[in-house]
Design a protein around this motif. Structure first.
Motif, PDB file in Angstrom:
ATOM      1  N   UNK A 237       1.172   8.374  -9.962  1.00 28.57           N
ATOM      2  CA  UNK A 237       0.906   7.660  -8.663  1.00 28.57           C
ATOM      3  C   UNK A 237       2.099   6.486  -8.799  1.00 28.57           C
ATOM      4  N   UNK A 238       2.280   5.772  -9.701  1.00 35.23           N
ATOM      5  CA  UNK A 238       3.033   4.592  -9.999  1.00 35.23           C
ATOM      6  C   UNK A 238       4.470   5.296  -9.884  1.00 35.23           C
ATOM      7  N   UNK A 239       4.964   6.339 -10.660  1.00 39.59           N
ATOM      8  CA  UNK A 239       6.275   6.732 -10.631  1.00 39.59           C
ATOM      9  C   UNK A 239       6.419   7.350  -9.042  1.00 39.59           C
ATOM     10  N   UNK A 240       5.389   8.102  -8.548  1.00 40.17           N
ATOM     11  CA  UNK A 240       5.919   8.417  -7.188  1.00 40.17           C
ATOM     12  C   UNK A 240       6.334   7.354  -6.161  1.00 40.17           C
TER      13      UNK A 240
ATOM     14  N   UNK B 169       0.180   1.089   6.512  1.00 38.87           N
ATOM     15  CA  UNK B 169      -0.830   1.581   6.681  1.00 38.87           C
ATOM     16  C   UNK B 169      -1.331   1.887   5.315  1.00 38.87           C
ATOM     17  N   UNK B 170      -2.665   2.205   5.123  1.00 40.11           N
ATOM     18  CA  UNK B 170      -3.316   2.202   3.729  1.00 40.11           C
ATOM     19  C   UNK B 170      -4.152   3.289   3.798  1.00 40.11           C
ATOM     20  N   UNK B 171      -4.207   4.233   2.757  1.00 36.88           N
ATOM     21  CA  UNK B 171      -4.915   5.088   2.193  1.00 36.88           C
ATOM     22  C   UNK B 171      -5.584   4.757   0.971  1.00 36.88           C
TER      23      UNK B 171
ATOM     24  N   UNK C 178      -0.927  16.039  -8.078  1.00 36.90           N
ATOM     25  CA  UNK C 178      -0.774  15.764  -9.492  1.00 36.90           C
ATOM     26  C   UNK C 178      -2.272  15.792  -9.877  1.00 36.90           C
ATOM     27  N   UNK C 179      -3.114  15.096  -9.252  1.00 37.17           N
ATOM     28  CA  UNK C 179      -4.508  15.135 -10.051  1.00 37.17           C
ATOM     29  C   UNK C 179      -5.038  16.551 -10.251  1.00 37.17           C
ATOM     30  N   UNK C 180      -4.897  17.234  -9.215  1.00 41.15           N
ATOM     31  CA  UNK C 180      -5.066  18.872  -9.350  1.00 41.15           C
ATOM     32  C   UNK C 180      -4.331  19.447 -10.741  1.00 41.15           C
TER      33      UNK C 180
ATOM     34  N   UNK D  25       2.159   2.451   3.028  1.00 40.85           N
ATOM     35  CA  UNK D  25       3.649   2.629   3.509  1.00 40.85           C
ATOM     36  C   UNK D  25       3.510   2.288   4.967  1.00 40.85           C
ATOM     37  N   UNK D  26       4.704   1.873   5.247  1.00 35.76           N
ATOM     38  CA  UNK D  26       4.977   1.681   6.896  1.00 35.76           C
ATOM     39  C   UNK D  26       5.138   3.013   7.802  1.00 35.76           C
ATOM     40  N   UNK D  27       5.534   4.005   7.194  1.00 35.87           N
ATOM     41  CA  UNK D  27       5.767   5.202   7.698  1.00 35.87           C
ATOM     42  C   UNK D  27       4.722   5.990   7.582  1.00 35.87           C
ATOM     43  N   UNK D  28       4.103   6.617   8.651  1.00 39.64           N
ATOM     44  CA  UNK D  28       2.809   7.531   8.650  1.00 39.64           C
ATOM     45  C   UNK D  28       3.137   8.727   8.011  1.00 39.64           C
ATOM     46  N   UNK D  29       4.438   9.371   7.908  1.00 41.13           N
ATOM     47  CA  UNK D  29       4.502  10.596   7.292  1.00 41.13           C
ATOM     48  C   UNK D  29       4.840  10.486   5.891  1.00 41.13           C
ATOM     49  N   UNK D  30       5.397   9.079   5.385  1.00 38.86           N
ATOM     50  CA  UNK D  30       5.618   8.783   4.133  1.00 38.86           C
ATOM     51  C   UNK D  30       4.344   8.538   3.355  1.00 38.86           C
ATOM     52  N   UNK D  31       3.358   7.843   4.099  1.00 37.30           N
ATOM     53  CA  UNK D  31       1.922   7.796   3.811  1.00 37.30           C
ATOM     54  C   UNK D  31       1.311   9.193   3.385  1.00 37.30           C
ATOM     55  N   UNK D  32       1.517  10.028   4.236  1.00 36.32           N
ATOM     56  CA  UNK D  32       0.885  11.187   4.185  1.00 36.32           C
ATOM     57  C   UNK D  32       1.402  11.980   2.981  1.00 36.32           C
ATOM     58  N   UNK D  33       2.692  11.882   2.606  1.00 36.65           N
ATOM     59  CA  UNK D  33       3.139  12.894   1.882  1.00 36.65           C
ATOM     60  C   UNK D  33       3.003  12.009   0.298  1.00 36.65           C
ATOM     61  N   UNK D  34       2.597  10.636   0.412  1.00 37.96           N
ATOM     62  CA  UNK D  34       2.139   9.824  -0.988  1.00 37.96           C
ATOM     63  C   UNK D  34       0.856  10.773  -1.293  1.00 37.96           C
ATOM     64  N   UNK D  35      -0.010  10.731  -0.364  1.00 37.28           N
ATOM     65  CA  UNK D  35      -1.509  11.197  -0.527  1.00 37.28           C
ATOM     66  C   UNK D  35      -1.419  12.482  -1.155  1.00 37.28           C
ATOM     67  N   UNK D  36      -0.520  13.588  -0.391  1.00 37.09           N
ATOM     68  CA  UNK D  36      -0.417  14.997  -0.724  1.00 37.09           C
ATOM     69  C   UNK D  36      -0.041  15.151  -2.188  1.00 37.09           C
ATOM     70  N   UNK D  37       1.198  13.985  -2.693  1.00 36.69           N
ATOM     71  CA  UNK D  37       1.598  14.267  -3.997  1.00 36.69           C
ATOM     72  C   UNK D  37       0.675  13.787  -4.968  1.00 36.69           C
TER      73      UNK D  37
END
Ligand SMILES: [Zn+2]
Length: 412
Positions: free
Chosen positions: A250-253, A213-215, A305-307, A289-301
């Motif tokens: 982003x890279x480190x996460x 999946x891609x964000x 981080x930017x905030x 990411x292949x797992x939708x939950x992982x992808x969502x948590x990457x986006x949240x993180x």
């Protein structure tokens, strides 16, 4: 290992023949909706016509070419690929799929089968001329909206509908090709990996779990630019610094997680002069990411981080989504059969996700689907330097053959 009836060496020879016909020192030139592409397809059709047991070869409303060897039941197992390439492309991307499937048809079409075996050469997988990839397969899947692509033009200003018409395809009728899938029971696709994973593990073949999946977002930081000499370090509102710190987060996460990707592709700054720091900076973030939950948590993180960084750097931040697609998972049972097939020919197997999208991603929501990957040297693709050892190509065709036999049995 001897696999009955399949001559994998011949598939490699035919790949070279195709490369000779529609490639050269500058790479493959089989860009869809061009004369070179038609030439490749004519060559391919000639090969199909010689195969005993193929009773029908047709081009559907989306320009996809189908060859059918009927079976005892109406159900069909489909082998797919694309003969089109990017400009100056490699000799294997897409071509291995269809030429490998051709050899499998040669071995299996003359025999009796529990279900039909079909081969499809999808039209315009690459989207190299008009920028819309998976063109033919998404039309057949029923997910191509003609309105979305009607206005597309190539770099010479030729409109997509006109280019299609030159090849006998009417944009408004493309989705009628969906009827090709009426009796489809399974979809199988062999492809080069296009990445370095199998080579690094010293494995010839792998089984693909699905496509990432891609964000994809644009992230913009706004501060205030000012003179690089007169502004002390502790009062700066430097948007570029905020972006740079974010890119590293982003890279480190992504590094802390298993088999995901995070990429900052473009970075634009203003005013972009040597005598000021930048009050404005825009960057892209592409997360996979292949797992939708992982992808969502990457986006949240990434968002958090930017905030945090924006507050620390005294700038503001805003996000804009550019594109997203859900992960597409392949069929568990077919993954099992593919693993058996790979183990039988190579003695060992590995499961991996696919970073790039493939036509299989169009088919997976509609029917059980799986892909096989064969090693790519140095992970290179979409270049004339794309390559795979010939003995591994042979193994890949043998594995596709075994997978086709197993899948027909499974689908009966
Ligand atoms: Zn491809």
């Amino acid at each position: 290992m001897q696999t009955e009836g399949v001559d994998a060496r011949r598939a490699v020879d035919e790949l070279k023949e195709l490369a000779e016909l529609t490639g050269g020192p500058d790479g493959a030139r089989r860009v869809a909706w061009t004369e070179e592409w038609e030439k490749a397809r004519e060559w391919f059709r000639g090969k199909l016509e010689e195969i005993e047991g193929i009773t029908e070869i047709e081009t559907d409303e989306a320009g996809n070419v189908w060859a059918t060897a009927p079976g005892d039941s109406e159900k069909a197992v489909i082998l797919g690929g694309h003969i089109d390439s990017v400009p100056n492309g490699g000799w294997l991307d897409g071509a291995l799929n269809v030429v490998g499937a051709l050899e499998v048809m040669r071995a299996l079409a003359p025999r009796q089968r529990p279900v039909a075996l079909r081969l499809v050469d999808w039209a315009d997988e690459e989207g190299a001329r008009f920028g819309r990839s998976l063109f033919g397969s998404s039309a057949t899947a029923g997910i191509l909206d003609p309105e979305e692509v009607r206005g597309l033009k190539d770099k010479d200003g030729v409109a997509l509908p006109d280019a299609l018409a030159e090849h006998g395809v009417e944009l408004d009728r493309m989705n009628e090709s969906h009827k090709q899938l009426e009796n489809a029971a399974a979809y199988l696709e062999l492809h080069i990996e296009q990445g370095p994973v199998l080579e690094r593990m010293d494995l010839p073949l792998g089984v693909v779990l699905g496509t990432f999946g891609v964000e994809r977002h644009a992230v913009r930081f706004t501060g205030q630019h000012a003179h690089s000499g007169s502004t002390p370090m502790d009062v700066r509102r430097d948007a570029f610094i905020a972006a740079a710190r974010s890119a590293i987060e982003f890279r480190d996460d992504a590094r802390r997680r298993d088999d995901v990707r995070a990429t900052t592709g473009f970075v634009n700054v203003s005013p972009a002069i040597v005598t000021a720091f930048n009050g404005w900076c825009e960057m892209s973030l592409d997360q996979r990411a292949l797992d939708p939950e992982v992808l969502a948590s990457m986006l949240d993180a990434a968002y958090d981080a930017t905030e945090r960084i924006a507050t620390e750097e005294d700038v503001s931040v805003e996000w804009e989504r550019l594109w997203r697609i859900e992960p597409i998972l392949f069929d568990e049972e077919l993954i099992g059969l593919a693993e058996e097939a790979v183990n039988e020919v190579a003695g060992t197997s590995h499961r991996l996700p696919s970073g790039p999208l493939h036509d299989a991603a169009s088919m997976a929501p509609l029917m059980p689907t799986v892909m096989l990957f064969v090693k790519s040297l140095r992970g290179l693709s979409h270049t004339k330097d794309e390559d795979t050892p010939e003995e591994d190509l042979e193994l890949s065709v043998q594995a596709l053959h075994r997978l086709a036999v197993k899948t027909m049995d499974w689908a009966r």
